[in-house]
Motif scaffolding. Structure first.
Motif, mmCIF file in Angstrom:
data_model
loop_
_atom_site.group_PDB
_atom_site.id
_atom_site.type_symbol
_atom_site.label_atom_id
_atom_site.label_comp_id
_atom_site.label_asym_id
_atom_site.label_seq_id
_atom_site.Cartn_x
_atom_site.Cartn_y
_atom_site.Cartn_z
ATOM 1 N N ALA A 33 6.421 3.328 2.332
ATOM 2 C CA ALA A 33 5.668 4.528 3.053
ATOM 3 C C ALA A 33 4.384 4.453 3.105
ATOM 4 O O ALA A 33 3.424 4.751 3.877
ATOM 5 N N THR A 34 4.029 3.900 1.721
ATOM 6 C CA THR A 34 2.446 3.882 1.717
ATOM 7 C C THR A 34 1.739 2.833 2.455
ATOM 8 O O THR A 34 0.637 3.033 2.894
ATOM 9 N N VAL A 35 2.352 1.590 2.617
ATOM 10 C CA VAL A 35 2.070 0.478 3.614
ATOM 11 C C VAL A 35 1.807 1.238 4.976
ATOM 12 O O VAL A 35 0.783 0.932 5.796
ATOM 13 N N VAL A 36 2.897 1.792 5.505
ATOM 14 C CA VAL A 36 2.898 2.426 6.833
ATOM 15 C C VAL A 36 1.879 3.454 6.984
ATOM 16 O O VAL A 36 1.098 3.513 7.952
ATOM 17 N N MET A 37 1.673 4.438 5.924
ATOM 18 C CA MET A 37 0.489 5.276 5.859
ATOM 19 C C MET A 37 -0.759 4.809 5.929
ATOM 20 O O MET A 37 -1.612 5.183 6.785
ATOM 21 N N GLU A 38 -0.841 3.583 5.180
ATOM 22 C CA GLU A 38 -2.423 2.900 5.157
ATOM 23 C C GLU A 38 -2.697 2.383 6.432
ATOM 24 O O GLU A 38 -3.929 2.634 6.931
ATOM 25 N N GLU B 149 9.339 8.843 9.681
ATOM 26 C CA GLU B 149 10.163 7.651 9.524
ATOM 27 C C GLU B 149 9.839 7.151 7.951
ATOM 28 O O GLU B 149 10.933 6.723 7.127
ATOM 29 N N ALA B 150 8.807 6.810 7.967
ATOM 30 C CA ALA B 150 8.338 5.974 6.638
ATOM 31 C C ALA B 150 8.679 6.755 5.258
ATOM 32 O O ALA B 150 9.125 6.222 4.404
ATOM 33 N N TYR B 151 8.681 8.026 5.609
ATOM 34 C CA TYR B 151 9.238 8.823 4.299
ATOM 35 C C TYR B 151 10.618 9.026 4.437
ATOM 36 O O TYR B 151 11.167 10.135 3.435
ATOM 37 N N GLY B 152 11.026 8.467 5.280
ATOM 38 C CA GLY B 152 12.743 8.517 4.955
ATOM 39 C C GLY B 152 13.563 9.700 5.692
ATOM 40 O O GLY B 152 14.506 10.144 5.456
ATOM 41 N N LEU B 153 12.476 10.561 6.472
ATOM 42 C CA LEU B 153 13.156 11.852 7.158
ATOM 43 C C LEU B 153 13.314 11.528 8.354
ATOM 44 O O LEU B 153 13.097 10.502 9.005
ATOM 45 N N GLY B 154 13.815 12.616 9.327
ATOM 46 C CA GLY B 154 14.135 12.360 10.632
ATOM 47 C C GLY B 154 13.387 13.500 11.395
ATOM 48 O O GLY B 154 13.336 14.650 10.801
#
Lengths: 211, 211
Positions: A33-38, B149-154
């Motif tokens: 998630a950190t990689v995607v956010m960055e 998506e990155a946080y595993g949510l929908g």
């Protein structure tokens, strides 16, 4: 430098979330998630490129990301014209103040949109206007730009639709079908490292329950 | 299962690129690039949620991603109304066939757009129509969905603009200013795991040099 600040910023958010002691319903950011956010926060409009070329597999991966965008009623209005012939670039960007810079791009992608969709309940090939093609195309272009950033490349979204003069010229040059419009033009290259992302966080854009 | 296929697919692309023996100008995918690509390809429209709540820090991080979208002339037309009061959800989705499912969302974000921008060269607060606000909003909404998506949510992008009936109702309910339209409605929750991403790669969407 700004990229390092961004990375530290995201890391700090994660640590603060983890350390605040009270029970939380916040989702712990995984490494992914950190990689995607960055990557999202690092994307910027890159208008200046080195002369290094870009292979076709890389371009196909970037367009795979573009095609993964959501689309209303799953219409997928997008198509892409990939240009590598620099003699075409000049015509494409004529009159655009950034022309000279864009000439240095390794590849130019013209993101195109079919503004129609199959008429529901008919199977005779009838098509009707799609009221939301433009929204799908914004999502598609953003996916493309995020993939470019992920591969360490640079690009810039140059608007084409709804400007009649830009559209007419590019449509004729690329021989687009009647129902297809050139939506935007995206030069891609290895960036020269001079452009930094902006921090656009603005808490005044947030409202709760009502405006 | 489909997610695993996607991951294997991306890994295979990387390996094939690395092993094809000939000299290539393709960009080697770093681990981070692979993570970003996987997240883009894994995003899907999730319409069914568990009852688990979502903390406000998570929502703010997701909206930080939304605000990082590119925008024409850096106008940044977006604002967000975050709804948690479930009694409001029902009004918002009245008449939408997915209403019952959406009621289960932990949070609903109404993504709003200012359709005007400051008139160039004036400093008296004059505003004129922004011809490309809608494109910025598509990019903004896609960033939001990719962060979810990155946080595993929908989440699912539910169109509001340009449908007059949906807009009028939500605009009145949220007391939006005259120049602001409700662009789309995005319910967010912990997904129940039943929705898989689609593989939308289609080589016939690619053209080289001309259509």
């Amino acid at each position: 430098m700004k990229k390092i600040s961004l990375i530290l910023g995201v890391a700090l958010m994660v640590v603060l979330s983890a350390c605040n002691g009270k029970k939380t319903t916040d989702v712990a950011a995984t490494d992914n998630a950190t990689v995607v956010m960055e990557n999202i926060l690092a994307r910027k409009s890159v208008r200046s490129y080195t002369e290094q070329p870009i292979g076709n597999d890389t371009i196909q991966n970037i367009l795979r990301a573009a095609m993964a965008a959501p689309s209303g009623m799953d219409v997928r209005p997008w198509s892409f014209v990939v240009l590598r012939d620099k003699s075409n670039f000049e015509n494409l960007f004529e009159g655009n103040m950034n022309l000279r810079k864009f000439q240095e791009a390794a590849v130019v992608i013209v993101v195109c949109a079919d503004t129609t969709m199959a008429k529901r309940g008919t199977y005779d090939g009838s098509r009707v206007p799609n009221p939301i093609w433009r929204d799908d195309m914004g999502a598609c272009t953003e996916n493309l730009l995020l993939a470019v950033e992920a591969y360490g490349l640079g690009a810039v979204w140059t608007a084409c639709y709804p400007f009649a003069d830009r559209m007419a010229k590019i449509k004729a040059m690329l021989e687009l079908p009647a129902e297809v419009v050139p939506y935007c033009v995206v030069p891609i290259g290895h960036h020269d490292g001079t452009t930094e992302p902006k921090d656009k966080w603005d808490e005044y854009r947030l409202h709760y329950e009502r405006w």
